[in-house]
Design a protein around this motif. Structure first.
Motif, short mmCIF file in Angstrom:
data_model
loop_
_atom_site.label_atom_id
_atom_site.label_comp_id
_atom_site.label_asym_id
_atom_site.label_seq_id
_atom_site.Cartn_x
_atom_site.Cartn_y
_atom_site.Cartn_z
N ALA A 170 40.35 14.77 39.33
CA ALA A 170 41.50 15.13 38.49
C ALA A 170 41.70 14.11 37.38
O ALA A 170 41.95 14.47 36.22
N LEU A 171 41.58 12.84 37.71
CA LEU A 171 41.73 11.79 36.71
C LEU A 171 40.56 11.80 35.73
O LEU A 171 40.73 11.56 34.53
N GLN A 172 39.38 12.11 36.21
CA GLN A 172 38.21 12.24 35.33
C GLN A 172 38.45 13.31 34.27
O GLN A 172 38.10 13.13 33.10
N ALA A 173 39.07 14.41 34.67
CA ALA A 173 39.37 15.48 33.71
C ALA A 173 40.35 14.99 32.65
O ALA A 173 40.20 15.32 31.46
N GLN A 215 41.72 -6.95 35.01
CA GLN A 215 41.72 -6.47 36.39
C GLN A 215 42.36 -5.08 36.49
O GLN A 215 41.89 -4.23 37.25
N ALA A 216 43.42 -4.85 35.74
CA ALA A 216 44.07 -3.53 35.76
C ALA A 216 43.15 -2.47 35.18
O ALA A 216 43.08 -1.35 35.70
N ALA A 217 42.43 -2.81 34.12
CA ALA A 217 41.48 -1.86 33.53
C ALA A 217 40.35 -1.56 34.50
O ALA A 217 39.91 -0.41 34.63
N GLN A 218 39.87 -2.57 35.22
CA GLN A 218 38.83 -2.37 36.22
C GLN A 218 39.33 -1.48 37.36
O GLN A 218 38.61 -0.59 37.83
N ALA A 219 40.56 -1.71 37.78
CA ALA A 219 41.14 -0.90 38.86
C ALA A 219 41.29 0.55 38.43
O ALA A 219 41.01 1.48 39.20
N PHE A 220 41.70 0.77 37.17
CA PHE A 220 41.83 2.13 36.66
C PHE A 220 40.45 2.79 36.58
O PHE A 220 40.30 3.98 36.92
N ARG A 221 39.45 2.04 36.16
CA ARG A 221 38.09 2.58 36.09
C ARG A 221 37.64 3.01 37.48
O ARG A 221 37.07 4.10 37.64
N GLN A 222 37.87 2.18 38.49
CA GLN A 222 37.48 2.53 39.86
C GLN A 222 38.23 3.77 40.34
O GLN A 222 37.64 4.66 40.97
N GLN A 223 39.53 3.83 40.05
CA GLN A 223 40.32 4.99 40.45
C GLN A 223 39.78 6.25 39.77
O GLN A 223 39.66 7.29 40.41
N THR A 224 39.46 6.13 38.50
CA THR A 224 38.93 7.28 37.76
C THR A 224 37.62 7.77 38.36
O THR A 224 37.40 8.98 38.50
N ASN A 225 36.75 6.84 38.72
CA ASN A 225 35.44 7.22 39.25
C ASN A 225 35.51 7.89 40.61
O ASN A 225 34.53 8.52 41.03
N THR A 226 36.65 7.82 41.28
CA THR A 226 36.79 8.47 42.59
C THR A 226 37.72 9.68 42.56
O THR A 226 37.93 10.31 43.59
#
Length: 91
Positions: free
Chosen positions: A18-21, A4-15
């Protein structure tokens, strides 16, 4: 440590551009350093392992986001049997 934490981080990254970079720095030739990704996730409040990240990104029913497609489209994917730390994203 959790899926669940990995999924939440993935969602945060996709929005977050700055995190994508930040995530993009851990991708080379279509592979991603999942250990570094887990460490980056912890820095952003998401406690998961490299194995959790592999599970989330390789789920067969899961589709890659536009950002994730951009990361893997430029290089050749390396099959997981060739590396335990660096594994192909999305497969």
């Amino acid at each position: 440590m959790s899926i669940q934490a990995a999924q939440a981080f993935r969602q945060q990254t996709n929005t977050s551009p700055a995190l994508q970079a930040e995530v993009a720095r851990h991708v080379s030739n279509g592979t991603i350093d999942y250990a570094a990704l887990a460490e980056l996730g912890r820095k952003h409040g998401h406690d998961f392992t490299a194995e959790d990240a592999v599970t989330v990104l390789s789920a067969p029913s899961d589709e890659l986001s536009d950002f994730e497609m951009e990361l893997v489209s430029g290089g050749t994917l390396i099959p997981p049997q060739f590396s335990k730390r660096d594994r192909p994203m999305g497969g």
